[in-house]
Design a protein around this motif. Structure first.
Motif, PDB file in Angstrom:
ATOM      1  N   GLU A   8     -22.232  32.976 111.077  1.00 12.64           N
ATOM      2  CA  GLU A   8     -23.003  33.955 111.831  1.00 12.64           C
ATOM      3  C   GLU A   8     -24.350  33.349 112.211  1.00 12.64           C
ATOM      4  N   ILE A   9     -24.592  33.245 113.511  1.00 13.61           N
ATOM      5  CA  ILE A   9     -25.846  32.675 113.997  1.00 13.61           C
ATOM      6  C   ILE A   9     -26.765  33.825 114.390  1.00 13.61           C
ATOM      7  N   LYS A  10     -27.940  33.848 113.780  1.00 16.04           N
ATOM      8  CA  LYS A  10     -28.912  34.895 114.064  1.00 16.04           C
ATOM      9  C   LYS A  10     -30.182  34.266 114.617  1.00 16.04           C
ATOM     10  N   LEU A  11     -30.834  34.981 115.506  1.00 12.92           N
ATOM     11  CA  LEU A  11     -32.077  34.504 116.098  1.00 12.92           C
ATOM     12  C   LEU A  11     -33.150  34.406 115.023  1.00 12.92           C
ATOM     13  N   PHE A  12     -33.760  33.248 114.889  1.00 11.03           N
ATOM     14  CA  PHE A  12     -34.751  32.940 113.856  1.00 11.03           C
ATOM     15  C   PHE A  12     -34.194  33.186 112.448  1.00 11.03           C
ATOM     16  N   GLY A  13     -32.872  33.226 112.319  1.00 11.87           N
ATOM     17  CA  GLY A  13     -32.243  33.469 111.032  1.00 11.87           C
ATOM     18  C   GLY A  13     -32.340  34.914 110.575  1.00 11.87           C
ATOM     19  N   LYS A  14     -32.759  35.827 111.469  1.00 10.73           N
ATOM     20  CA  LYS A  14     -33.000  37.217 111.072  1.00 10.73           C
ATOM     21  C   LYS A  14     -32.211  38.247 111.877  1.00 10.73           C
ATOM     22  N   TRP A  15     -32.126  38.054 113.202  1.00 12.14           N
ATOM     23  CA  TRP A  15     -31.599  39.118 114.053  1.00 12.14           C
ATOM     24  C   TRP A  15     -30.342  38.679 114.782  1.00 12.14           C
ATOM     25  N   ASP A  16     -29.365  39.561 114.764  1.00 12.08           N
ATOM     26  CA  ASP A  16     -28.080  39.304 115.405  1.00 12.08           C
ATOM     27  C   ASP A  16     -28.124  39.829 116.836  1.00 12.08           C
ATOM     28  N   SER A  17     -27.769  38.986 117.788  1.00 13.15           N
ATOM     29  CA  SER A  17     -27.829  39.415 119.188  1.00 13.15           C
ATOM     30  C   SER A  17     -26.467  39.823 119.739  1.00 13.15           C
ATOM     31  N   LEU A  61     -38.779  34.696 127.655  1.00 12.64           N
ATOM     32  CA  LEU A  61     -40.046  35.357 127.337  1.00 12.64           C
ATOM     33  C   LEU A  61     -41.059  34.337 126.817  1.00 12.64           C
ATOM     34  N   ALA A  62     -40.588  33.410 125.994  1.00 17.45           N
ATOM     35  CA  ALA A  62     -41.477  32.361 125.468  1.00 17.45           C
ATOM     36  C   ALA A  62     -42.012  31.491 126.602  1.00 17.45           C
ATOM     37  N   ASN A  63     -41.158  31.168 127.553  1.00 11.88           N
ATOM     38  CA  ASN A  63     -41.596  30.342 128.681  1.00 11.88           C
ATOM     39  C   ASN A  63     -42.650  31.061 129.518  1.00 11.88           C
ATOM     40  N   LYS A  64     -42.508  32.365 129.670  1.00  2.71           N
ATOM     41  CA  LYS A  64     -43.519  33.118 130.419  1.00  2.71           C
ATOM     42  C   LYS A  64     -44.820  33.228 129.632  1.00  2.71           C
ATOM     43  N   LEU A  65     -44.722  33.343 128.322  1.00  5.84           N
ATOM     44  CA  LEU A  65     -45.942  33.390 127.508  1.00  5.84           C
ATOM     45  C   LEU A  65     -46.664  32.046 127.515  1.00  5.84           C
ATOM     46  N   MET A  66     -45.913  30.971 127.716  1.00 10.18           N
ATOM     47  CA  MET A  66     -46.541  29.649 127.785  1.00 10.18           C
ATOM     48  C   MET A  66     -47.295  29.446 129.088  1.00 10.18           C
ATOM     49  N   ALA A  67     -47.098  30.316 130.052  1.00  7.69           N
ATOM     50  CA  ALA A  67     -47.763  30.159 131.344  1.00  7.69           C
ATOM     51  C   ALA A  67     -49.233  30.570 131.291  1.00  7.69           C
ATOM     52  N   THR A  68     -49.662  31.134 130.177  1.00  5.49           N
ATOM     53  CA  THR A  68     -51.076  31.484 130.059  1.00  5.49           C
ATOM     54  C   THR A  68     -51.883  30.230 129.751  1.00  5.49           C
ATOM     55  N   GLN A  69     -53.176  30.277 129.987  1.00 12.80           N
ATOM     56  CA  GLN A  69     -54.012  29.092 129.798  1.00 12.80           C
ATOM     57  C   GLN A  69     -54.109  28.678 128.337  1.00 12.80           C
ATOM     58  N   VAL A  70     -54.079  29.632 127.441  1.00 11.66           N
ATOM     59  CA  VAL A  70     -54.263  29.336 126.021  1.00 11.66           C
ATOM     60  C   VAL A  70     -53.047  28.624 125.436  1.00 11.66           C
ATOM     61  N   GLU A  77     -45.708  27.175 118.973  1.00 12.22           N
ATOM     62  CA  GLU A  77     -46.701  28.207 118.681  1.00 12.22           C
ATOM     63  C   GLU A  77     -46.285  29.546 119.295  1.00 12.22           C
ATOM     64  N   VAL A  78     -45.796  29.488 120.525  1.00 12.18           N
ATOM     65  CA  VAL A  78     -45.359  30.709 121.206  1.00 12.18           C
ATOM     66  C   VAL A  78     -44.139  31.308 120.511  1.00 12.18           C
ATOM     67  N   LEU A  79     -43.225  30.460 120.047  1.00  9.30           N
ATOM     68  CA  LEU A  79     -42.053  30.971 119.337  1.00  9.30           C
ATOM     69  C   LEU A  79     -42.451  31.645 118.027  1.00  9.30           C
ATOM     70  N   SER A  80     -43.462  31.120 117.356  1.00  6.27           N
ATOM     71  CA  SER A  80     -43.918  31.783 116.128  1.00  6.27           C
ATOM     72  C   SER A  80     -44.613  33.108 116.459  1.00  6.27           C
ATOM     73  N   ILE A  81     -45.309  33.166 117.586  1.00  9.70           N
ATOM     74  CA  ILE A  81     -45.914  34.430 118.037  1.00  9.70           C
ATOM     75  C   ILE A  81     -44.822  35.455 118.312  1.00  9.70           C
ATOM     76  N   ILE A  82     -43.767  35.022 118.993  1.00  4.23           N
ATOM     77  CA  ILE A  82     -42.669  35.938 119.322  1.00  4.23           C
ATOM     78  C   ILE A  82     -41.951  36.390 118.058  1.00  4.23           C
ATOM     79  N   GLU A  83     -41.744  35.477 117.125  1.00  4.17           N
ATOM     80  CA  GLU A  83     -41.086  35.858 115.865  1.00  4.17           C
ATOM     81  C   GLU A  83     -41.906  36.908 115.117  1.00  4.17           C
ATOM     82  N   GLU A  84     -43.214  36.712 115.091  1.00  7.78           N
ATOM     83  CA  GLU A  84     -44.090  37.691 114.441  1.00  7.78           C
ATOM     84  C   GLU A  84     -44.054  39.031 115.179  1.00  7.78           C
TER      85      GLU A  84
END
Length: 194
Positions: A8-17, A61-70, A77-84
């Motif tokens: 069973e493969i879960k996103l970030f090891g937590k959520w089943d899609s 979603l991560a790719n769009k969040l990476m489009a910001t200047q920060v 880093e963005v993937l950890s933000i999304i996981e949180e």
């Protein structure tokens, strides 16, 4: 693991899609919910046109969040933000956060837009339908913009703002969600240009 037993493969090891459903029939073929552990394809789906539809929703979603200047170029880093943010969403709604993301995308993608038409030196706006791919791109952009604007000069972290935006957009709350507000604004302008 026993022979014949499925892994069973879960996103970030937590959520089943696999249990996530897409209610909007026009978006079904454009939202990819393939089981993936870490949503990072390293640009594999960016070579061909419309290959981004094969990319997992969370990675887009991560790719769009990476489009910001920060966060430009900081995918881990963005993937950890999304996981949180997804953890916050799960604690707040008691639902599968991937389902909340899909509902947010369905509710924040405009169905109708305007385009400028020049005819005999006169330019006017004409209402047009939006393709499902553009609907998703606009929804991703507005959700990430809402999250980054909410976190700018604020005590809230971007993960908290992203979670707020996703929950509000999944409930189609126009008062709290930047993305839904933008969608309604575009559709209102398009309705007046019919």
């Amino acid at each position: 693991m026993k022979k014949g037993e499925k892994l069973e493969i879960k996103l970030f090891g937590k959520w089943d899609s696999t249990s996530v459903t897409v209610k909007d029939p026009s978006l079904k073929s454009h939202i990819s919910l393939n089981p993936v552990l870490i949503p990072h394809t390293a640009g594999r789906n960016s070579k061909k046109m419309f290959d981004k539809n094969k990319m997992h929703v969370v990675e887009r979603l991560a790719n769009k969040l990476m489009a910001t200047q920060v966060n430009t170029g900081k995918k881990n880093e963005v993937l950890s933000i999304i996981e949180e943010a997804l953890t916050i969403v799960e604690n707040r709604t008691k639902e599968n956060p991937i389902q909340v993301v899909v509902d947010a995308l369905e509710n924040s993608g405009p169905r109708e837009e305007t385009t400028r038409i020049s005819y005999g030196g006169i330019a006017f706006l004409q209402s047009v339908d939006v393709s499902p791919s553009r609907r998703l791109d606009t929804a991703f952009r507005n959700i990430s913009l809402g999250a980054s604007q909410g976190a700018h000069k604020s005590k809230k972290s971007i993960a908290q703002c992203l979670a707020d935006e996703l929950v509000a957009a999944s409930k189609a709350d126009m008062q709290k969600s930047f993305a839904v507000k933008k969608k309604e604004e575009k559709e209102r302008v398009a309705q007046s240009a019919r």
